[in-house]
Design an enzyme around this catalytic site. Structure first.
Site, short mmCIF file in Angstrom:
data_model
loop_
_atom_site.label_atom_id
_atom_site.label_comp_id
_atom_site.label_asym_id
_atom_site.label_seq_id
_atom_site.Cartn_x
_atom_site.Cartn_y
_atom_site.Cartn_z
CG HIS A 1 -1.67 1.01 1.18
ND1 HIS A 1 -3.12 1.19 0.77
CD2 HIS A 1 -1.82 2.41 1.52
CE1 HIS A 1 -3.75 2.34 0.92
NE2 HIS A 1 -2.83 3.24 1.18
CB CYS A 2 1.99 3.29 -2.56
SG CYS A 2 3.13 4.92 -2.83
N PRO A 3 1.35 5.24 0.35
CG PRO A 3 2.30 6.43 2.01
CD PRO A 3 2.23 4.92 1.00
CG ASN B 1 -5.28 2.37 -4.94
OD1 ASN B 1 -5.87 1.56 -4.16
ND2 ASN B 1 -5.62 2.22 -6.11
#
Length: 316
Positions: A154-156, A160
């Site tokens: 999960h990449c802030p 997403n």
């Protein structure tokens, strides 16, 4: 800056004392609806990303290119920089607003499992958080509150998950940002050399102190982005070619799936044989598209209570 690894979320890692939320009936999502995660941290990070790109564009245009006496130099570099920046932001938008491969919520019903026509003795797993039957290589993300197929992390910064259906856009985002950053650093160095040889009051429309401060900030931003996105681009290409996601590598999971070749994995991730479309954030990243035009309807029924379901052997 926090790396995406620090944002790994998976239900298997959570404490057993946490009680899952009550399961709801199957959720049949509407087609063509935009995917967007309402996470405050992710939204702030995404806004910061766009702001930094626009800041770089402002400095490049109004500090370096427009005041330049060489019209050809300004036109060529202005066109190149803005083209790369546009492709980077378009890739970021697609990565942020594309369903990464979410498993439908609440499909863990007896009727749905029977419709899968599994072989006797097979075992399927239910996610206790989103009450879904977890496909192979799917992991639950507590930020997206969904199980994601082939979830990498999960990449802030894109607010997403990076998963099966949007990994191409994330790869393009890191690639175009790294190219934009490299181009920016080259222009900053050339502009500094030009200003040292010429009068500082003539090489920019801003005052010399303001020019120096803006160029130093841009240089720092470009260097930071270049290092970060280049590393992320490399790790993503490595994950695709080895057919192993970031979570699987972090958890050191033994591959229970049949791995495919690096070239086949690249074609699967980027949507087909090698073409210009690989570089475009405006083309789909899946080889097969659902052209039925309707939402698949899962058999209705009550959510099963067991988290591990074994298909019973046929009686003789």
């Amino acid at each position: 800056m926090r790396t995406p690894v620090s944002r790994f979320r998976d239900v298997e890692r959570q404490s057993n004392t946490l009680q899952p939320a009550p399961c709801l009936p199957p959720c049949h999502e509407q087609p063509n609806t935009m995917w967007f995660i309402k996470d405050a941290c992710g939204i702030v990070c995404a806004v910061i990303t766009w702001f930094l790109v626009f800041f770089a564009d402002f400095v490049v245009l109004f500090v370096m290119l427009i005041p330049s006496k060489n019209l050809t130099y300004s036109l060529v570099n202005g066109t190149l920089f803005n083209s790369l920046a546009f492709l980077a932001l378009a890739s970021h938008f697609r990565a942020m607003c594309t369903d990464p491969g979410a498993v439908p919520k609440g499909n863990a019903t007896k009727e749905y499992i029977e419709s899968l026509q599994l072989k006797p003795g097979q075992v399927v797993y239910k996610c206790p958080k989103c009450c879904s039957i977890k496909p192979d290589r799917a992991h639950h993300c507590s930020v997206c509150k969904r199980c994601i197929r082939k979830m990498d992390h999960h990449c802030p910064w894109v607010n997403n998950c990076v998963g099966e259906s949007n990994q191409k856009y994330f790869v393009l985002f890191t690639m175009y940002i790294s190219l934009t950053s490299l181009h920016t650093l080259v222009m900053v160095v050339l502009h500094f050399l030009y200003c040292f040889e010429d009068d500082w009051t003539k090489c920019s429309s801003f005052s010399p102190p303001a020019t120096v401060i803006l160029l130093i900030l841009l240089c720092f931003e470009g260097l930071l982005f270049l290092i970060f996105t280049s590393v992320m681009f490399g790790t993503q290409i490595h994950s695709i070619c080895t057919d192993e996601t970031g979570i699987e590598r972090l958890k050191r999971e033994d591959p229970a799936w049949e791995k495919i070749s690096s070239w086949e994995a690249m074609k699967s991730a980027f949507g087909g044989p090698l073409s210009v479309a690989w570089m475009s954030p405006f083309t789909d990243c899946t080889c097969q598209k659902d052209t039925s035009g309707h939402v698949p309807v899962f058999p209705q029924g009550e959510i099963i209570e067991e988290d591990v379901i074994e298909i019973p052997l046929a009686s003789h």
